[in-house]
Write a protein that holds these residues in place. Structure first.
Motif, short mmCIF file in Angstrom:
data_model
loop_
_atom_site.label_atom_id
_atom_site.label_comp_id
_atom_site.label_asym_id
_atom_site.label_seq_id
_atom_site.Cartn_x
_atom_site.Cartn_y
_atom_site.Cartn_z
N LEU A 147 -82.83 -71.61 69.00
CA LEU A 147 -82.41 -71.32 70.37
C LEU A 147 -81.49 -72.42 70.85
O LEU A 147 -81.78 -73.61 70.69
N GLU A 148 -80.37 -72.03 71.45
CA GLU A 148 -79.40 -73.00 71.96
C GLU A 148 -79.56 -73.15 73.47
O GLU A 148 -79.53 -72.17 74.21
N LEU A 149 -79.75 -74.39 73.88
CA LEU A 149 -79.92 -74.70 75.30
C LEU A 149 -78.86 -75.72 75.68
O LEU A 149 -78.37 -76.45 74.82
N THR A 150 -78.53 -75.82 76.97
CA THR A 150 -77.59 -76.87 77.37
C THR A 150 -78.34 -78.00 78.08
O THR A 150 -79.44 -77.80 78.59
N GLU A 151 -77.71 -79.16 78.08
CA GLU A 151 -78.33 -80.33 78.72
C GLU A 151 -78.70 -80.06 80.17
O GLU A 151 -79.76 -80.46 80.64
N SER A 152 -77.81 -79.36 80.90
CA SER A 152 -78.06 -79.14 82.33
C SER A 152 -79.34 -78.33 82.55
O SER A 152 -80.04 -78.52 83.55
N MET A 153 -79.66 -77.44 81.59
CA MET A 153 -80.88 -76.65 81.74
C MET A 153 -82.14 -77.50 81.62
O MET A 153 -83.21 -77.12 82.07
N LEU A 154 -81.99 -78.66 80.98
CA LEU A 154 -83.15 -79.51 80.73
C LEU A 154 -83.32 -80.58 81.80
O LEU A 154 -84.37 -81.21 81.90
N MET A 155 -82.26 -80.80 82.58
CA MET A 155 -82.27 -81.99 83.42
C MET A 155 -82.96 -81.85 84.77
O MET A 155 -83.42 -82.82 85.32
N GLY A 156 -83.03 -80.66 85.34
CA GLY A 156 -83.64 -80.53 86.68
C GLY A 156 -85.07 -81.05 86.72
O GLY A 156 -85.31 -82.20 87.06
N ASP A 157 -86.01 -80.19 86.35
CA ASP A 157 -87.40 -80.60 86.27
C ASP A 157 -87.69 -80.94 84.80
O ASP A 157 -88.07 -80.09 84.00
N VAL A 158 -87.51 -82.23 84.48
CA VAL A 158 -87.57 -82.66 83.09
C VAL A 158 -88.95 -82.40 82.47
O VAL A 158 -89.06 -81.94 81.34
N GLU A 159 -90.00 -82.66 83.25
CA GLU A 159 -91.36 -82.49 82.70
C GLU A 159 -91.62 -81.02 82.37
O GLU A 159 -92.18 -80.70 81.31
N ALA A 160 -91.23 -80.13 83.27
CA ALA A 160 -91.42 -78.69 83.03
C ALA A 160 -90.61 -78.27 81.81
O ALA A 160 -91.09 -77.47 80.99
N ALA A 161 -89.42 -78.81 81.68
CA ALA A 161 -88.57 -78.47 80.54
C ALA A 161 -89.23 -78.91 79.23
O ALA A 161 -89.28 -78.14 78.27
#
Ligand code: C2E
Ligand code: CA
Ligand code: CA
Ligand code: CA
Length: 278
Positions: A147-161
């Motif tokens: 699965l390809e994800l982008t950095e911005s998708m991971l950065m908001g709520d880092v713990e949830a990500a």
């Protein structure tokens, strides 16, 4: 608001109307398109430039509208995302790509299947059950699914990500960070994300060997990936010089027009044959 005698304002508001109309059009047509089977997937090979093996494919969505013709993903993915349609659309993509992957397997043409996830899909509660369902139905080995994800998708709520990333990893599915280098993830975060692969963004690759900065950034990303024991793929590779530069810097997996554009299912078979039997 309508123009009150001022031409520039009138012109501006017409442009806004046109943009709003196009958006509305796409929004409405998206609802129909899935049922009407207007979507297809194309697949772009990822090639090991040293051994000339196909290591896998990235699935890329294509929309062929009956009146408008081809509508590129950049014109509708963000609208599907904003309306929430992306969850249903994304489930179709996962299902279709995994079934294709198993047809490849059956022909002895093994390889990874990389699928782009959007932010909304990544955060959706259904994602894990969607993935485990499709793995069960297709009997696809989970490690073939990337699965390809982008950095911005991971950065908001880092713990949830991080929690969600671990849930995905628990299924045995692999994770890639797409468009790497264009976002804001710091090294310390990168170490905490249980990802397997980085994809060097095309914007760094495209001006090699003319742009000295881009070459340094690309070399640094590759070196960093190796230190973190992550695989690295270079995207948007179009020339032999770029392949040479990447090889010199220890990046052997490449994706781009130099080897192949995104292609349809039957072209994938031809491409595979052409590389395996030179
Ligand atoms: P991306 O994930 O970064 O995909 C790579 C894009 O670069 C693709 O554009 C591909 O056709 C293009 N490309 C590949 N090699 C080269 C090259 O050598 N030179 C140049 N100039 N371009 C190259 P495409 O197919 O138009 O997709 C655009 C974006 O739309 C993708 O960027 C991805 O973010 C999104 N997308 C595509 N399919 C899906 C999907 O199924 N789901 C989601 N959520 N997003 C998708
Ligand atoms: Ca991608
Ligand atoms: Ca990319
Ligand atoms: Ca992109």
């Amino acid at each position: 608001a309508k123009a009150k005698g001022r031409n520039t304002f009138h012109f501006y508001s017409q442009e806004l109307d046109a943009a709003a109309n196009e958006r509305l059009f796409i929004e409405n047509e998206l609802r129909i398109a899935l049922k009407a089977k207007q979507f297809k997937l194309n697949y772009q090979p990822q090639v090991n430039s040293q051994t000339m093996e196909v290591i896998g494919y990235e699935a890329l969505i294509r929309w062929y509208h009956p009146e408008k013709g081809f509508i590129p993903p950049d014109k509708f993915i963000h609208i599907a995302e904003a309306t929430g349609m992306i969850v249903e659309l994304g489930e179709w993509v996962i299902d279709e790509a995994c079934h294709f992957s198993m047809r490849l397997q059956a022909l002895g043409q093994a390889g990874n299947m990389s699928i782009n996830l959007s932010a909304r899909q990544f955060k959706d509660d259904r994602l894990i059950s969607t993935l485990s369902d499709v793995l069960e139905r297709t009997k696809m080995p989970p490690n073939l699914l990337h699965l390809e994800l982008t950095e911005s998708m991971l950065m908001g709520d880092v713990e949830a990500a991080i929690t969600q990333l671990h849930e995905i990893k628990r299924l045995g599915v692999a994770l890639s960070i797409d468009d790497f280098g264009t976002g804001y993830s710091s090294l310390s975060y990168l170490k905490r994300f249980p990802v397997d692969m980085l994809k060097v963004d095309r914007s760094f690759v495209q001006d090699i060997p003319e742009d000295q900065n881009d070459m340094e950034i690309t070399a640094a990303i590759i070196a960093m990936a190796q230190k973190l024991k992550l695989q690295v793929v270079a995207e948007g590779v179009e020339t032999q010089e770029q392949v040479d530069f990447l090889q010199k810097n220890n990046c052997f997996i490449v994706q781009g027009y130099f080897y192949s554009p995104p292609i349809n299912e039957s072209e994938v078979h031809d491409f595979y044959q052409s590389l395996q039997r030179p």
